[in-house]
Scaffold this motif. Structure first.
Motif, mmCIF file in Angstrom:
data_model
loop_
_atom_site.group_PDB
_atom_site.id
_atom_site.type_symbol
_atom_site.label_atom_id
_atom_site.label_comp_id
_atom_site.label_asym_id
_atom_site.label_seq_id
_atom_site.Cartn_x
_atom_site.Cartn_y
_atom_site.Cartn_z
ATOM 1 N N UNK A 239 12.480 1.082 -28.400
ATOM 2 C CA UNK A 239 13.769 1.484 -27.835
ATOM 3 C C UNK A 239 13.869 0.909 -26.436
ATOM 4 N N UNK A 240 14.852 0.028 -26.215
ATOM 5 C CA UNK A 240 15.040 -0.619 -24.915
ATOM 6 C C UNK A 240 15.982 0.208 -24.057
ATOM 7 N N UNK A 241 15.628 0.367 -22.784
ATOM 8 C CA UNK A 241 16.426 1.105 -21.809
ATOM 9 C C UNK A 241 16.931 0.111 -20.769
ATOM 10 N N UNK A 242 18.271 0.006 -20.646
ATOM 11 C CA UNK A 242 18.896 -0.930 -19.715
ATOM 12 C C UNK A 242 19.561 -0.168 -18.573
ATOM 13 N N UNK A 243 19.794 -0.899 -17.489
ATOM 14 C CA UNK A 243 20.681 -0.394 -16.454
ATOM 15 C C UNK A 243 22.093 -0.369 -17.032
ATOM 16 N N UNK A 244 22.743 0.791 -17.052
ATOM 17 C CA UNK A 244 24.016 0.931 -17.739
ATOM 18 C C UNK A 244 25.121 0.049 -17.230
ATOM 19 N N UNK A 245 25.052 -0.392 -15.990
ATOM 20 C CA UNK A 245 26.089 -1.255 -15.429
ATOM 21 C C UNK A 245 25.680 -2.715 -15.362
ATOM 22 N N UNK A 246 24.432 -3.048 -15.717
ATOM 23 C CA UNK A 246 23.942 -4.422 -15.628
ATOM 24 C C UNK A 246 23.224 -4.776 -16.924
ATOM 25 N N UNK A 247 23.979 -4.791 -17.996
ATOM 26 C CA UNK A 247 23.378 -5.049 -19.299
ATOM 27 C C UNK A 247 22.956 -6.506 -19.472
ATOM 28 N N UNK A 248 23.457 -7.391 -18.640
ATOM 29 C CA UNK A 248 23.063 -8.787 -18.766
ATOM 30 C C UNK A 248 21.631 -9.018 -18.277
ATOM 31 N N UNK A 249 21.061 -8.049 -17.573
ATOM 32 C CA UNK A 249 19.689 -8.171 -17.080
ATOM 33 C C UNK A 249 18.700 -7.696 -18.133
ATOM 34 N N UNK A 250 17.408 -8.052 -17.997
ATOM 35 C CA UNK A 250 16.391 -7.581 -18.948
ATOM 36 C C UNK A 250 16.280 -6.059 -18.909
ATOM 37 N N UNK A 251 15.755 -5.455 -19.972
ATOM 38 C CA UNK A 251 15.650 -3.994 -19.995
ATOM 39 C C UNK A 251 14.709 -3.462 -18.922
ATOM 40 N N UNK A 252 15.035 -2.266 -18.418
ATOM 41 C CA UNK A 252 14.184 -1.624 -17.427
ATOM 42 C C UNK A 252 12.887 -1.120 -18.054
ATOM 43 N N UNK A 253 12.995 -0.586 -19.262
ATOM 44 C CA UNK A 253 11.833 -0.026 -19.954
ATOM 45 C C UNK A 253 11.912 -0.396 -21.424
ATOM 46 N N UNK A 254 10.781 -0.433 -22.059
ATOM 47 C CA UNK A 254 10.704 -0.558 -23.518
ATOM 48 C C UNK A 254 9.749 0.525 -24.017
ATOM 49 N N UNK A 255 10.317 1.455 -24.808
ATOM 50 C CA UNK A 255 9.534 2.560 -25.351
ATOM 51 C C UNK A 255 9.061 2.158 -26.737
ATOM 52 N N UNK A 256 7.774 2.054 -26.932
ATOM 53 C CA UNK A 256 7.218 1.669 -28.229
ATOM 54 C C UNK A 256 7.212 2.878 -29.165
ATOM 55 N N UNK A 257 7.981 2.796 -30.244
ATOM 56 C CA UNK A 257 8.069 3.864 -31.245
ATOM 57 C C UNK A 257 7.990 3.205 -32.614
ATOM 58 N N UNK A 258 6.832 3.071 -33.198
ATOM 59 C CA UNK A 258 6.729 2.421 -34.519
ATOM 60 C C UNK A 258 7.521 3.184 -35.587
ATOM 61 N N UNK A 259 8.324 2.456 -36.341
ATOM 62 C CA UNK A 259 9.100 3.055 -37.408
ATOM 63 C C UNK A 259 10.388 3.713 -36.978
#
Length: 604
Positions: free
Chosen positions: A182-202
């Motif tokens: 699950x990727x977490x982005x800055x809500x106003x700067x979606x063109x930038x890389x994600x702030x966090x990536x939460x690893x959740x298999x499945x």
């Protein structure tokens, strides 16, 4: 000071010939003038605002949606060009002002669905996958300029899961699911890389909590998201987790030391699980977040409905379902709150779940037909039982004062309106073949519609007052009604008005009638029981159909009416008034002071 003019209730009506926004000008005065209850087809409609460029053969798959929560923007997907146009909605009768137009080109001609972000700053569109859409067919646009911000590949489409990018209510964060993460982005700067990536298999589904939850607990940089991993083929249970996203100091101050937090003194943005549950027999899930946090110092709550396509007990052809409850309080809060045993949630099947807009309680419609409706406090404690009846849907008014329990779909369309504060039934009516229902923003009227393509005949809509009185009806026998809904408005623009005195009088008469019917039924059942106890046998004779047996008197005993189901009456599930956390604290303080005074009194 000048008085503020009242905000009128407006309807958006989309049919095969046209699409209009109309104002029902007389609804505000109907409650004081009973003679105006029966309105003609157009007597209650004010000047209409028509959408431009609506072709005669408007496709039923065309999308039209208002922005939340104020309804100032309206998106419209043209059925011919498949372009999505955003309009600014003014007063009734004023022309719509185009804001931006996206799609409709050779590369974006297959837009099938669209939706606004919570604040209306972005627009999410989904198109059919095509080789010309190499960067992705799920696109995000800026509403003000029409600029394409980002694109994601997304092959399959589901109307219930769309949009696939979810923002927090203030658009601080935006979340998008990828393979096993699950990727977490800055809500106003979606063109930038994600702030966090939460690893959740499945991972297959997620739901972001309302931002009002995070703001109420005193941490503006704290948001919650629920995730779901279905059960595996080897028998492993499904996993439901709630993640807190924000700064490490905000998470630590709210939930204490949680696994995954960085060392104390190191400030960083992170995401850690704060609640989890393993559930068997769960292939699908529906998340129901509390819209607000009720009371100071409280925490958000989450009700989950899980379902499976196959019922191992063989009780239903439609599979099985169950309800689960998660409370996100910290350890000290959980120790002070009453115990929330997972088994306290009602048994399935679970038909519907609805949170009150106040966030302090929710209703679950459960059980086999006739289904039971139960009111729960926001901490998961059952407080009131609405009894049983032909129902499978629950709908709260925007102010949380009124509650509709209805039986739509395969049921007869019986609708009951309850006063939540008094816990009394104030009205009921029949709405057969209903496919769409919605409370007005003022919480005084209930809209039911029969729309195409779910129902291809008897299209039209009706508007009922909260006491069950019909105030408006429009039938469309020669056309197809695709969509009818209230224009979105902020509920705070309307006063939270109590039940009128005339309705209170009818409530008392309805209660007296229900009591009389119950007494008569009990008296009839008692006479039959006495006849059986006296060894009185029925004489043989001609066969009498069941629906006529109540009219037959045999041996001086009146036959009771034949009933398929014995409906149970409403009842309270608490011995006394339900106390909040602060009230329980004050009561314990008074009891402690009383014990102390008794100890200080010298013995004689």
């Amino acid at each position: 000071m000048d008085s503020v003019p009242p905000v009128a209730s407006e309807l958006f009506i989309r049919s095969r010939e046209s699409a209009q926004i109309v104002r029902l000008r007389r609804l505000a005065s109907i409650e004081e003038d009973a003679a105006r209850l029966q309105l003609s087809a157009d007597a209650g409609l004010d000047t209409a605002t028509s959408l431009p460029g609506v072709p005669p053969g408007l496709a039923s798959s065309t999308v039209a949606q208002f922005s939340l929560p104020d309804g100032n923007l309206l998106l419209w997907v043209d059925p011919d060009t498949r372009a999505c146009t955003v309009f600014r909605v003014g007063a009734p009768g004023e022309p719509l002002e185009p804001v931006t137009r996206v799609g409709g080109t050779a590369q974006d001609e297959f837009i099938q669905d669209a939706a606004f972000s919570p604040c209306g700053a972005f627009l999410v569109t989904w198109s059919r996958p095509h080789e010309r859409l190499a960067d992705g067919n799920l696109r995000i646009w800026r509403c003000a300029t029409g600029e394409a911000v980002r694109a994601f590949p997304h092959r399959h489409h589901s109307a219930t899961a769309f949009p696939y990018v979810q923002w927090t209510a203030d658009e601080r964060y935006a979340l998008h699911a990828v393979a096993n993460a699950l990727d977490v982005y800055d809500g106003s700067k979606l063109e930038q890389p994600p702030l966090l990536r939460i690893a959740i298999p499945g991972l297959v589904q997620f739901a972001v909590a309302p931002e009002a939850v995070a703001a109420a607990v005193g941490a503006l940089d704290l948001a919650y998201v629920a995730t779901f991993v279905p059960e595996s083929a080897n028998g492993a249970p499904a996993v439901i987790q709630v993640w807190a996203i924000g700064s490490s100091s905000a998470i630590r101050s709210r939930h204490g030391e949680v696994d995954g937090l960085p060392a104390s003194g190191k400030e960083a943005r992170c995401a850690v699980p704060v609640a989890s549950r393993r559930v068997y027999r769960a292939q699908h899930v529906e998340f129901y977040w509390s819209p607000k946090v009720y009371g100071s110092g409280s925490s958000p709550s989450l009700v989950i409905r899980t379902s499976h396509d196959y019922d191992v007990h063989g009780r239903s052809y439609y599979g099985e379902s169950s309800a689960h409850f998660l409370y996100l309080g910290n350890k000290s809060e959980q120790s002070r709150e009453p115990a929330r045993d997972p088994a306290s949630m009602p048994e399935g099947p679970i038909h519907d779940i609805g949170w009150s807009p106040t966030g302090r309680e929710f209703v679950i419609v459960h059980g086999t037909t006739p289904a039971r409706a139960t009111l729960f406090h926001g901490t998961g404690t059952a407080t009131f039982d609405f009894g049983t009846g032909p129902r499978n849907r629950v709908s709260w008014s925007p102010h949380g004062r009124f509650l509709a329990l209805a039986g739509f779909g395969s049921m007869s369309g019986n609708v009951q309106i309850w006063d939540r504060n008094k816990k009394k039934l104030i009205g009921q009516f029949q709405a057969e073949c209903t496919t769409h229902w919605q409370w007005s923003p003022c919480s005084r009227f209930f809209l039911v519609g029969v729309c195409y393509p779910r129902m291809k005949v008897d299209n039209g809509f009706r508007i009922f007052k909260y006491d069950g009185t019909l105030v408006y009806e429009r039938k469309m026998p020669t056309t197809q009604l695709y969509q009818v809904e209230w224009r979105a408005r902020v509920p705070e623009q309307f006063p939270d008005r109590p039940v009128s005195p005339q309705v209170l009088t009818s409530m008392r008469k309805m209660a007296e009638q229900m009591t009389a019917n119950t007494d008569a039924s009990q008296k009839g059942n008692g006479s039959v029981a006495s006849a059986v106890a006296g060894n009185q046998t029925r004489p043989s004779g001609a066969y009498i159909p069941p629906h006529l047996r109540r009219q037959v008197i045999e041996n001086g005993v009146s036959m009771p009416p034949l009933k398929l189901h014995e409906h149970e009456a409403p009842q309270s599930l608490v011995s006394g008034p339900f106390l909040t956390k602060s009230q329980r604290k004050n009561r314990k303080k008074k009891e402690r002071e009383a014990r102390q005074q008794q100890q200080d009194i010298p013995s004689v």
